[in-house]
Design a protein around this motif. Sequence first.
Motif, PDB file in Angstrom:
ATOM      1  N   UNK A 102       0.838  -1.193   0.000  1.00 12.85           N
ATOM      2  CA  UNK A 102       0.000   0.000   0.000  1.00 12.85           C
ATOM      3  C   UNK A 102       0.874   1.245   0.000  1.00 12.85           C
ATOM      4  N   UNK A 103       0.655   2.092  -1.007  1.00 18.32           N
ATOM      5  CA  UNK A 103       1.370   3.369  -1.093  1.00 18.32           C
ATOM      6  C   UNK A 103       0.430   4.453  -0.595  1.00 18.32           C
ATOM      7  N   UNK A 104       0.891   5.280   0.350  1.00 20.39           N
ATOM      8  CA  UNK A 104       0.036   6.294   0.953  1.00 20.39           C
ATOM      9  C   UNK A 104       0.778   7.626   1.043  1.00 20.39           C
ATOM     10  N   UNK A 105       0.093   8.706   0.659  1.00 27.68           N
ATOM     11  CA  UNK A 105       0.610  10.066   0.854  1.00 27.68           C
ATOM     12  C   UNK A 105       0.332  10.448   2.301  1.00 27.68           C
ATOM     13  N   UNK A 106       1.369  10.871   3.024  1.00 28.48           N
ATOM     14  CA  UNK A 106       1.155  11.255   4.426  1.00 28.48           C
ATOM     15  C   UNK A 106       1.936  12.519   4.780  1.00 28.48           C
ATOM     16  N   UNK A 111       5.222  13.689   2.133  1.00 28.11           N
ATOM     17  CA  UNK A 111       5.987  12.482   1.818  1.00 28.11           C
ATOM     18  C   UNK A 111       5.063  11.372   1.342  1.00 28.11           C
ATOM     19  N   UNK A 112       5.687  10.306   0.843  1.00 30.56           N
ATOM     20  CA  UNK A 112       4.965   9.103   0.431  1.00 30.56           C
ATOM     21  C   UNK A 112       5.571   7.916   1.173  1.00 30.56           C
ATOM     22  N   UNK A 113       4.730   7.040   1.693  1.00 25.69           N
ATOM     23  CA  UNK A 113       5.208   5.851   2.386  1.00 25.69           C
ATOM     24  C   UNK A 113       4.697   4.592   1.698  1.00 25.69           C
ATOM     25  N   UNK A 114       5.487   3.529   1.763  1.00 21.27           N
ATOM     26  CA  UNK A 114       5.113   2.226   1.242  1.00 21.27           C
ATOM     27  C   UNK A 114       4.941   1.281   2.425  1.00 21.27           C
ATOM     28  N   UNK A 115       3.795   0.622   2.505  1.00 16.03           N
ATOM     29  CA  UNK A 115       3.477  -0.266   3.608  1.00 16.03           C
ATOM     30  C   UNK A 115       3.322  -1.699   3.119  1.00 16.03           C
ATOM     31  N   UNK A 116       3.601  -2.649   3.984  1.00 14.26           N
ATOM     32  CA  UNK A 116       3.282  -4.039   3.689  1.00 14.26           C
ATOM     33  C   UNK A 116       1.769  -4.211   3.725  1.00 14.26           C
ATOM     34  N   UNK A 117       1.231  -5.349   3.212  1.00 14.44           N
ATOM     35  CA  UNK A 117      -0.216  -5.578   3.305  1.00 14.44           C
ATOM     36  C   UNK A 117      -0.729  -5.560   4.743  1.00 14.44           C
ATOM     37  N   UNK A 121       5.500  -0.228   7.862  1.00 19.46           N
ATOM     38  CA  UNK A 121       6.135   0.724   6.953  1.00 19.46           C
ATOM     39  C   UNK A 121       7.451   0.159   6.416  1.00 19.46           C
ATOM     40  N   UNK A 122       7.585   0.175   5.083  1.00 19.49           N
ATOM     41  CA  UNK A 122       8.802  -0.308   4.423  1.00 19.49           C
ATOM     42  C   UNK A 122       9.767   0.843   4.174  1.00 19.49           C
ATOM     43  N   UNK A 123       9.260   1.915   3.605  1.00 14.30           N
ATOM     44  CA  UNK A 123      10.117   3.068   3.315  1.00 14.30           C
ATOM     45  C   UNK A 123       9.251   4.316   3.183  1.00 14.30           C
ATOM     46  N   UNK A 124       9.890   5.466   3.305  1.00 15.10           N
ATOM     47  CA  UNK A 124       9.258   6.762   3.080  1.00 15.10           C
ATOM     48  C   UNK A 124      10.165   7.587   2.181  1.00 15.10           C
ATOM     49  N   UNK A 125       9.569   8.307   1.239  1.00 14.17           N
ATOM     50  CA  UNK A 125      10.380   9.091   0.303  1.00 14.17           C
ATOM     51  C   UNK A 125       9.615  10.335  -0.128  1.00 14.17           C
ATOM     52  N   UNK A 150       0.983  22.432  -8.456  1.00 13.52           N
ATOM     53  CA  UNK A 150       0.291  22.199  -9.723  1.00 13.52           C
ATOM     54  C   UNK A 150       1.104  21.313 -10.667  1.00 13.52           C
ATOM     55  N   UNK A 151       1.497  20.146 -10.167  1.00 18.90           N
ATOM     56  CA  UNK A 151       2.318  19.279 -10.999  1.00 18.90           C
ATOM     57  C   UNK A 151       2.157  17.805 -10.606  1.00 18.90           C
ATOM     58  N   UNK A 152       2.685  16.948 -11.487  1.00 18.18           N
ATOM     59  CA  UNK A 152       2.669  15.498 -11.283  1.00 18.18           C
ATOM     60  C   UNK A 152       4.106  15.014 -11.188  1.00 18.18           C
ATOM     61  N   UNK A 153       4.430  14.295 -10.105  1.00 19.41           N
ATOM     62  CA  UNK A 153       5.766  13.730  -9.905  1.00 19.41           C
ATOM     63  C   UNK A 153       5.762  12.243 -10.240  1.00 19.41           C
ATOM     64  N   UNK A 154       6.844  11.783 -10.842  1.00 18.94           N
ATOM     65  CA  UNK A 154       7.000  10.361 -11.133  1.00 18.94           C
ATOM     66  C   UNK A 154       8.189   9.818 -10.340  1.00 18.94           C
ATOM     67  N   UNK A 155       7.948   8.696  -9.634  1.00 19.92           N
ATOM     68  CA  UNK A 155       8.993   8.006  -8.886  1.00 19.92           C
ATOM     69  C   UNK A 155       9.058   6.547  -9.355  1.00 19.92           C
ATOM     70  N   UNK A 156      10.208   5.941  -9.207  1.00 14.92           N
ATOM     71  CA  UNK A 156      10.323   4.518  -9.475  1.00 14.92           C
ATOM     72  C   UNK A 156       9.590   3.737  -8.388  1.00 14.92           C
ATOM     73  N   UNK A 157       9.472   2.434  -8.574  1.00 17.07           N
ATOM     74  CA  UNK A 157       8.805   1.607  -7.573  1.00 17.07           C
ATOM     75  C   UNK A 157       9.547   1.614  -6.242  1.00 17.07           C
ATOM     76  N   UNK A 158      10.848   1.944  -6.277  1.00 15.66           N
ATOM     77  CA  UNK A 158      11.653   2.018  -5.060  1.00 15.66           C
ATOM     78  C   UNK A 158      11.653   3.399  -4.427  1.00 15.66           C
ATOM     79  N   UNK A 159      10.940   4.350  -5.057  1.00 12.81           N
ATOM     80  CA  UNK A 159      10.856   5.685  -4.491  1.00 12.81           C
ATOM     81  C   UNK A 159      11.892   6.667  -4.998  1.00 12.81           C
TER      82      UNK A 159
END
Length: 348
Positions: A102-106, A111-117, A121-125, A150-159
Motif C-alpha cells: 500500500x502506497x500512501x501520501x502522508x 511524503x509518500x510511504x510504502x506499507x506491507x499488506x 512501513x517499508x520506506x518513506x520518500x 500544480x504538478x505530477x511527480x514520477x517516482x520509481x517503484x523504489x521511491x
Amino acid sequence: MTKKNKKFELKLDLKAELVHIESKDRLKCEVIEQQHGQHKINYRPMKRGKHELHITVNGDAVQCSPFPIAVAPSPQRFVKPSRVVRGLSIPRGTVFNSKGQLIVVESGGATVSVLTPDGEKIRTFGKLNNAYGVTVDKDDNIYVVELSNNRVNKFSSDGEFVAVVGSRGNGNLQFNTPLGICYNKRDNNLYVPDQSNHRIQVISTELKFVRCFGTPGKGNGQLQNPLYASFDSANNLYVTEYFNHRVQVFTAEGKFLRTFSQKADGQKLSLPWAIAIDRSDTVYVSENGPHHGPHHVSVFTSQGAYITTFGGPGTKEGQFNDIYGLSIDRNDSVVVSDHGNWRLQIFQ
C-alpha cells in the motif's frame, strides 16, 4: 378418447447454476415452479463480485444464458473495520501496487510511504508540497499529484525520483489545484482531474500531453471542480464533482455516459471527494469537505443504484474525520484514508 380430448404434457427439467467468474465456484440454485408456466430461481451467493447464472431446460441452455449477475457487498461488512493501521501522519491518497503493498501520501502531503499488506512501513520518500492523489502504472512506477505546485511527480517503484511535469495555468501540461490521479491500464495513460480548470487532462506515463476533455458547467459532460477519478472493468471513467455533488461517468475518450447522485429517501451525494471501484464494479464515494460534512462513504452499483452508506463523524472505529483517500486491495477490501484521525481503516 378422441384425439381432440387428449392432453399432451411436456415435462420441463429446468435447472439453474450460479458460477463465480473469478474462482469458478459453482452454486446450484433452487428452482420453484409458479403459475402459468413461470419459475422462480432462488440463490444465496457465498461470494461477492461478478457471477454468471446458467439456466438449462432439458439439458439445453435457454436463450441468452448465461446471464450476468453482480453480487453487491453486504452493508453489514461496513459496520466495523476488520483492521486499523495507525501511526500514520495525516494520510491522504492511497493505492496498491502489484505486490499488494500500500502506497500512501502522508505527513500532510509532504511524503509518500510504502506499507506491507499488514500495514508495516517499508520506506518513506519524497519532498512534496501539499500532495493528495497517488497512483501506480503497470511497472509499479509511482505518480503523485502536488496541489500547491500544480504538478505530477514520477517516482520509481523504489521511491527514486524520475521526472516531474506541470505548472500553474490552463494550457497543456498545466494544472490549477489538481488533487486526484488514476492510471488506465488499457491505454497506459494517466488521468488527472484538473480541479479549477474544470477538466480531465490525460497524460502519458512519460508525462507527455495526450488530450483533455470537459468544460465548466453543470450540464451532462460538463465539470465543476472534479477531484478524484477511477476506472471500472469496462474502461469507463468515474469522476467525483465536488460542487456539483455528483459522479459523472465517461468513456476513456471523454464521451459522456451517465451521472448519478441519488441516495435513499430523497437524499443526494454531498461534497463527493475520493472514489474507488472494486472488481465487481461496485463504486465507493467518500463525502466530506475539509473539517465539515458528513464524513462517510456511500456505495453504488456501476449504474448508480444506491446500495448503502457507512461511517459518520467521530474517532471510534467505523467513524471518520475527513476521508481524503479510498482504495481497493486484491481481495476487494476497502481502505479508507481517515485523514483527521491519522489512520487507515480497512473493511473486508
